[in-house]
Design an enzyme around this catalytic site. Structure first.
Site, PDB file in Angstrom:
ATOM      1  CE  LYS A  22      -1.623  -9.592   9.214  1.00 35.26           C
ATOM      2  NZ  LYS A  22      -2.556  -8.046  10.582  1.00 35.26           N
ATOM      3  CG  ASN A  23       0.734  -5.525   8.875  1.00 36.51           C
ATOM      4  OD1 ASN A  23       0.091  -5.436   9.038  1.00 36.51           O
ATOM      5  ND2 ASN A  23       1.788  -6.128  10.199  1.00 36.51           N
ATOM      6  NE  ARG A 122      -2.606  -2.788  18.780  1.00 39.06           N
ATOM      7  CZ  ARG A 122      -2.676  -3.651  17.958  1.00 39.06           C
ATOM      8  NH1 ARG A 122      -3.786  -4.597  17.442  1.00 39.06           N
ATOM      9  NH2 ARG A 122      -1.922  -3.514  16.177  1.00 39.06           N
ATOM     10  CG  ASP A 309       2.587  -8.692  14.158  1.00 43.91           C
ATOM     11  OD1 ASP A 309       2.467  -8.315  15.313  1.00 43.91           O
ATOM     12  OD2 ASP A 309       2.899  -8.052  12.777  1.00 43.91           O
ATOM     13  NE  ARG A 401      -7.626 -10.038  11.650  1.00 44.11           N
ATOM     14  CZ  ARG A 401      -6.908  -9.749  12.523  1.00 44.11           C
ATOM     15  NH1 ARG A 401      -6.770 -10.203  13.834  1.00 44.11           N
ATOM     16  NH2 ARG A 401      -5.693  -9.071  12.173  1.00 44.11           N
TER      17      ARG A 401
END
Ligand code: UD1
Length: 423
Positions: A22-23, A122, A309, A401
Site C-alpha cells: 500500500k505505502n 501528525r 503499523d 483501505r
C-alpha cells in the site's frame, strides 16, 4: 459501514498470496505525474486507498486503463494541475505526495491537508521544510489547503530531517527528481517502500542513490520516460497474517513476500514461541495451539526497527501470552485505541503514555467492537478470532483501505468470519 461477524477458536491452515505494498503504491501513483509517457504499474493492491488515489489522478485528467485487476497503464500527458479537494483526500494520508509530485511537474500545487488514521498530531512540517529548501514558498490557508509554488523552478539543496519521516523523505524525493542540481536528504527514512519509490523513479530515468540508507542523493534530470514497474509486496499485510497464525495456532504461509522486510516482525513471533520458516519468497508460521505463547517487549522504530503499523496486530496476538508484554510506541502519540477495545473481550491492557502493558489472560470472550483506524481494525479481527464465542466488529471502511478481501482470505484459512451490512 461493514459489520464483521467473527466466531473465534478455529485453528488456521493454508497460504495467502500477499498484495503489492500500500505505502509504496501510494507514492508511486503520484510519481507518475512527473513523466508524460505511459507507465505500466503491476502488482497493484486491490484496496480502497489505491482506488481513491487513482480517482484523484483521474479527476485531474490522467488517463488510466486497467489491463487486469492488478495492472494499470497511466498517462498524465494531458493532466491539469487542479486543486485537490478535501472530500477526495479526507481519508488518504498519502495525498500529501501530490504536493511533491505536482510541484515537480508544474512548479505549483494546491492540495487539502491530508486525512488518514487518527494517531494524534501528525504534522507535515518536515515536508514543508524540504520544499522550501528547494526554493518553493509554502503556505497553509485558513481552510486547510496547502499551497506550494516555485516561481523560479525548484533547485536542489541539502535537507536535514529533524525527525525520521517516511512521508517527508518520499515527498522531497518526488519534488527533487526534476529540480535543477543535486538534493541531499539527510536523516532520511529507510523503509522498503522508500527504496521502491526510488527504484520506480530510477526506472523512469531519475538519478537517485542511497535509498535504503539515511542519506539519499537525487541529481535532477531533464525529463523522465515511461516504464513498466512491479510494486514490492506489503510487509504489513504479511505481518498481520503471521501474527494471526501465531495467535490462533497451526500453520499459515504468506507467499510472494520478501522475507528480509519481515524480519523485525518474525523475530518477535519467534520470541513468542512460534516456529518461523523462511523460504526465498514465502514465510511460514507454525504453532501448536496447546502451548501458551511467551511474553515479549516491543518498541516501534523506523525501519529496520519494528514497524508501528504492525503494533496493533502483534498486540492482538499477545493478549493470551503468559506474562506481561510491554509495548512502547515511539512513532505516534496516540496509537492504542485498539487496546481499549480489546478490554471488551476481557483482555488485561493498561496504558501509560507511550507504553502499553498487556498481561496475558487464559481466555478472551467475544463482544461487540468498533474499528477506528486501519491496522487497529485488522487487529480487532485477529483478537476476535482468538476469543470464544461471537464478536461483531463495526468498521467504517477502514479495513478495506489496506487489506484486499480480508474476510475472504481469512475464511480460506479456515477462520469463521463473514462480512455483512450492519443491522
Ligand atoms: C507513513 C505511513 C504510515 C506509517 C508511518 C510510519 C503512508 C501513507 N503512511 O505515515 O502507514 O505508520 O509512515 O511508518 O506511507 N512527523 C513530523 N513532521 C513531519 C512528518 C512526520 O513531526 O513533517 C512525525 C510524525 O508525527 C510521526 C513521525 O514523524 O511522529 C513519523 O511519521 P512519518 O514517517 O512521516 O509517517 P507518515 O508519512 O505520516
Amino acid at each position: 459501514m461493514e459489520q464483521y461477524i467473527i466466531n473465534g477458536g478455529c485453528e488456521l491452515h493454508g497460504s495467502v498470496p500477499i498484495s503489492g505494498a500500500k505505502n509504496a503504491a501510494l507514492g508511486i501513483f503520484p510519481a507518475v505525474f512527473l513523466c508524460q509517457d505511459t507507465c505500466r504499474i503491476e502488482n497493484l493492491p486491490q484496496i480502497s486507498d489505491v482506488h481513491n488515489m487513482l480517482d484523484i489522478l483521474s479527476s485531474m485528467g490522467a488517463h488510466i486503463r486497467y489491463l487486469n485487476k492488478n495492472a494499470v497503464e497511466i498517462n498524465t500527458a494531458h493532466a491539469q494541475n487542479l486543486p485537490t479537494p478535501y472530500e477526495m483526500v479526507r481519508r488518504l494520508r498519502a495525498s500529501y505526495y501530490l504536493i511533491g509530485a505536482l510541484l515537480g511537474r508544474f512548479g505549483k500545487a494546491e492540495v487539502a491537508l491530508p486525512g488518514g488514521c487518527d494517531f494524534g498530531f501528525r504534522p507535515i512540517d518536515q515536508h514543508i521544510k524540504g520544499f522550501e529548501a528547494l526554493g518553493a514558498t509554502v503556505q497553509i490557508t485558513e481552510g486547510g489547503i496547502v499551497q506550494a509554488e516555485a516561481k523560479e523552478g525548484l533547485v536542489g539543496d541539502s535537507v536535514y530531517l529533524d525527525v525520521v519521516s517516511v512521508g517527508a523523505t518520499m515527498n522531497i524525493m518526488l519534488a527533487a527528481v526534476l529540480a535543477k542540481g543535486q538534493t541531499v536528504i539527510e536523516n532520511a527514512a529507510r523503509e522498503p517502500h522508500i527504496v521502491d519509490l526510488a527504484n520506480f523513479l530510477n526506472t523512469m530515468g531519475a538519478d537517485i542513490t542511497g535509498a535504503g540508507t539515511d542519506v539519499i542523493k537525487i541529481r535532477g534530470v531533464e525529463r523522465l520516460r515511461g516504464c513498466t514497474y512491479s510494486i514490492i509486496p506489503d510487509q504489513i499485510e504479511a505481518g498481520t497474517y503471521l501474527a494471526l497464525a501465531t495467535a490462533t495456532g497451526e500453520e499459515v504461509t504468506v507467499t510472494g513476500v520478501i522475507p528480509k522486510h519481515l524480519e523485525s516482525i518474525t523475530a518477535k513471533l519467534s520470541e513468542m514461541g512460534a516456529e518461523v520458516i523462511e523460504e526465498d519468497d514465502s514465510v511460514t508460521v507454525r504453532r501448536s495451539k496447546n502451548e501458551r505463547l511467551h511474553r515479549i517487549n516491543v518498541k516501534t522504530q523506523p525501519y529496520p526497527g519494528f514497524p508501528t503499523d504492525a503494533q496493533p496486530p502483534l498486540m492482538a496476538a499477545c493478549l493470551r501470552a503468559k506474562g506481561t508484554t510491554v509495548f512502547t510506541e515511539n512513532i505516534f502519540t496516540n496509537r492504542y485505541r485498539h487496546a481499549e477495545e480489546f478490554r471488551r473481550l476481557g483482555a488485561a491492557v493498561s496504558i501509560e503514555g507511550r507504553v502499553a502493558y498487556v498481561t496475558g489472560v487464559e481466555r478472551l470472550t467475544g463482544a461487540p467492537l468498533t474499528a477506528s483506524d486501519l491496522r487497529g481494525g485488522a487487529a480487532m479481527l485477529v483478537a476476535g478470532l482468538c476469543a470464544e464465542g461471537a464478536t461483531e466488529l463495526l468498521d467504517d471502511g477502514y479495513i478495506d483501505r489496506g487489506y484486499d478481501r480480508f474476510d475472504a482470505c481469512l475464511s480460506a484459512l479456515g477462520a469463521d468470519v463473514r462480512c455483512a451490512a450492519p443491522r
